[in-house]
Write a protein that holds these residues in place. Structure first.
Motif, PDB file in Angstrom:
ATOM      1  N   THR A  40       0.852  -1.181   0.000  1.00 46.11           N
ATOM      2  CA  THR A  40       0.000   0.000   0.000  1.00 46.11           C
ATOM      3  C   THR A  40       0.889   1.234   0.000  1.00 46.11           C
ATOM      4  O   THR A  40       1.868   1.305   0.728  1.00 46.11           O
ATOM      5  CB  THR A  40      -0.959  -0.014   1.206  1.00 46.11           C
ATOM      6  OG1 THR A  40      -1.938  -1.027   0.970  1.00 46.11           O
ATOM      7  CG2 THR A  40      -1.656   1.315   1.406  1.00 46.11           C
ATOM      8  N   GLY A  58      -6.482  -2.189   3.377  1.00 47.04           N
ATOM      9  CA  GLY A  58      -6.086  -3.464   2.801  1.00 47.04           C
ATOM     10  C   GLY A  58      -4.778  -3.427   2.034  1.00 47.04           C
ATOM     11  O   GLY A  58      -4.035  -2.437   2.030  1.00 47.04           O
ATOM     12  N   CYS A  61      -3.256  -0.970  -1.968  1.00 47.54           N
ATOM     13  CA  CYS A  61      -4.015   0.272  -2.114  1.00 47.54           C
ATOM     14  C   CYS A  61      -3.082   1.397  -2.530  1.00 47.54           C
ATOM     15  O   CYS A  61      -1.881   1.360  -2.270  1.00 47.54           O
ATOM     16  CB  CYS A  61      -4.704   0.636  -0.799  1.00 47.54           C
ATOM     17  SG  CYS A  61      -5.999  -0.521  -0.329  1.00 47.54           S
ATOM     18  N   GLY A  93     -10.936  -1.712   1.833  1.00 47.69           N
ATOM     19  CA  GLY A  93     -10.595  -3.049   1.346  1.00 47.69           C
ATOM     20  C   GLY A  93      -9.287  -3.099   0.573  1.00 47.69           C
ATOM     21  O   GLY A  93      -8.493  -2.149   0.560  1.00 47.69           O
ATOM     22  N   ASN A  94      -9.073  -4.210  -0.116  1.00 53.79           N
ATOM     23  CA  ASN A  94      -7.883  -4.421  -0.934  1.00 53.79           C
ATOM     24  C   ASN A  94      -8.050  -3.755  -2.301  1.00 53.79           C
ATOM     25  O   ASN A  94      -9.164  -3.648  -2.818  1.00 53.79           O
ATOM     26  CB  ASN A  94      -7.648  -5.921  -1.140  1.00 53.79           C
ATOM     27  CG  ASN A  94      -7.371  -6.641   0.151  1.00 53.79           C
ATOM     28  OD1 ASN A  94      -6.560  -6.208   0.963  1.00 53.79           O
ATOM     29  ND2 ASN A  94      -8.055  -7.751   0.363  1.00 53.79           N
ATOM     30  N   ASN A  95      -6.932  -3.349  -2.893  1.00 51.02           N
ATOM     31  CA  ASN A  95      -6.909  -2.819  -4.259  1.00 51.02           C
ATOM     32  C   ASN A  95      -7.825  -1.613  -4.424  1.00 51.02           C
ATOM     33  O   ASN A  95      -8.580  -1.506  -5.389  1.00 51.02           O
ATOM     34  CB  ASN A  95      -7.295  -3.906  -5.270  1.00 51.02           C
ATOM     35  CG  ASN A  95      -6.464  -5.147  -5.100  1.00 51.02           C
ATOM     36  OD1 ASN A  95      -5.243  -5.104  -5.155  1.00 51.02           O
ATOM     37  ND2 ASN A  95      -7.124  -6.262  -4.835  1.00 51.02           N
ATOM     38  N   VAL A  96      -7.750  -0.685  -3.470  1.00 51.21           N
ATOM     39  CA  VAL A  96      -8.565   0.524  -3.520  1.00 51.21           C
ATOM     40  C   VAL A  96      -7.673   1.710  -3.876  1.00 51.21           C
ATOM     41  O   VAL A  96      -6.583   1.857  -3.332  1.00 51.21           O
ATOM     42  CB  VAL A  96      -9.274   0.765  -2.169  1.00 51.21           C
ATOM     43  CG1 VAL A  96      -9.974   2.123  -2.139  1.00 51.21           C
ATOM     44  CG2 VAL A  96     -10.265  -0.355  -1.876  1.00 51.21           C
ATOM     45  N   ASP A 112     -13.507  -3.853  -1.746  1.00 52.77           N
ATOM     46  CA  ASP A 112     -12.354  -4.149  -2.605  1.00 52.77           C
ATOM     47  C   ASP A 112     -12.540  -3.598  -4.020  1.00 52.77           C
ATOM     48  O   ASP A 112     -13.656  -3.479  -4.522  1.00 52.77           O
ATOM     49  CB  ASP A 112     -12.158  -5.668  -2.716  1.00 52.77           C
ATOM     50  CG  ASP A 112     -11.793  -6.337  -1.403  1.00 52.77           C
ATOM     51  OD1 ASP A 112     -11.385  -5.645  -0.460  1.00 52.77           O
ATOM     52  OD2 ASP A 112     -11.915  -7.580  -1.328  1.00 52.77           O
ATOM     53  N   ASN A 113     -11.400  -3.319  -4.676  1.00 50.26           N
ATOM     54  CA  ASN A 113     -11.358  -2.940  -6.092  1.00 50.26           C
ATOM     55  C   ASN A 113     -12.218  -1.729  -6.411  1.00 50.26           C
ATOM     56  O   ASN A 113     -12.843  -1.653  -7.460  1.00 50.26           O
ATOM     57  CB  ASN A 113     -11.769  -4.128  -6.969  1.00 50.26           C
ATOM     58  CG  ASN A 113     -10.880  -5.326  -6.735  1.00 50.26           C
ATOM     59  OD1 ASN A 113      -9.673  -5.264  -6.943  1.00 50.26           O
ATOM     60  ND2 ASN A 113     -11.461  -6.403  -6.254  1.00 50.26           N
ATOM     61  N   ALA A 129     -17.981  -3.438  -3.203  1.00 49.01           N
ATOM     62  CA  ALA A 129     -16.785  -3.741  -4.004  1.00 49.01           C
ATOM     63  C   ALA A 129     -17.013  -3.310  -5.454  1.00 49.01           C
ATOM     64  O   ALA A 129     -18.154  -3.267  -5.931  1.00 49.01           O
ATOM     65  CB  ALA A 129     -16.485  -5.235  -3.931  1.00 49.01           C
ATOM     66  N   TYR A 130     -15.926  -2.986  -6.139  1.00 49.87           N
ATOM     67  CA  TYR A 130     -15.909  -2.633  -7.567  1.00 49.87           C
ATOM     68  C   TYR A 130     -16.639  -1.332  -7.881  1.00 49.87           C
ATOM     69  O   TYR A 130     -17.080  -1.107  -8.997  1.00 49.87           O
ATOM     70  CB  TYR A 130     -16.509  -3.763  -8.421  1.00 49.87           C
ATOM     71  CG  TYR A 130     -15.817  -5.087  -8.249  1.00 49.87           C
ATOM     72  CD1 TYR A 130     -14.629  -5.352  -8.906  1.00 49.87           C
ATOM     73  CD2 TYR A 130     -16.357  -6.061  -7.427  1.00 49.87           C
ATOM     74  CE1 TYR A 130     -13.984  -6.570  -8.749  1.00 49.87           C
ATOM     75  CE2 TYR A 130     -15.724  -7.283  -7.255  1.00 49.87           C
ATOM     76  CZ  TYR A 130     -14.537  -7.531  -7.921  1.00 49.87           C
ATOM     77  OH  TYR A 130     -13.900  -8.730  -7.754  1.00 49.87           O
TER      78      TYR A 130
END
Length: 151
Positions: A40, A58, A61, A93-96, A112-113, A129-130
């Motif tokens: 991150t 997460g 990020c 979340g992850n991948n933000v 996430d995402n 998410a997304y």
């Protein structure tokens, strides 16, 4: 520059700005004990304030510069409607991706995402998410990125 002077300057600098050294950037302020995932990135002039509450960020990020992630809300205390500062946890979340000049405030949960566009303000909101989130007040485009991911 000589290593000895760099270390001395660094020590004085952190004392002057009342900040603790962190692995992200010398001008990232981290208070409390947030849980920050692997890979991150946090840009300069950002603040992560988890003092007396919880922040979980997460893995993978990207938090741009000039972002405030802050569990504390003192506006009701300042105007005399409460006696204490309200504090609520934050979960990212992850991948933000969080764009520059965003404020992520107590009670925010980001799935996430997701992408939080520059200048967006989040408070007491759950982002699926997304999603793509834009503005103040925040407009949530749920599932905006979902179709771009292969299952």
């Amino acid at each position: 520059m000589h290593e000895k002077y760099i270390k001395k300057f660094e020590k004085l600098f952190f004392k002057l700005i009342n900040n603790r050294k962190n692995k992200y950037h010398p001008l990232v302020w981290i208070n409390g004990n947030p849980k920050i995932g692997k890979n991150t990135y946090i840009g300069g002039f950002s603040e992560i304030n988890a003092k007396n509450s919880q922040i979980k960020i997460g893995n993978n990020c990207d938090i741009a510069s000039f972002v405030s992630i802050n569990v504390a809300d003192s506006h009701l205390r300042c105007i005399g409607l409460k006696t204490k500062i309200e504090k609520k946890p934050i979960a990212i979340g992850n991948n933000v991706f969080v764009g520059s000049h965003c404020a992520i405030l107590g009670g925010a949960k980001v799935g996430d995402n997701s992408v939080i566009a520059a200048g967006t303000v989040l408070r007491n909101i759950k982002i699926p998410a997304y999603s793509l989130v834009i503005g103040n007040p925040a407009k949530v485009k749920s599932g905006y990125y979902k179709k771009k991911f292969k299952k």
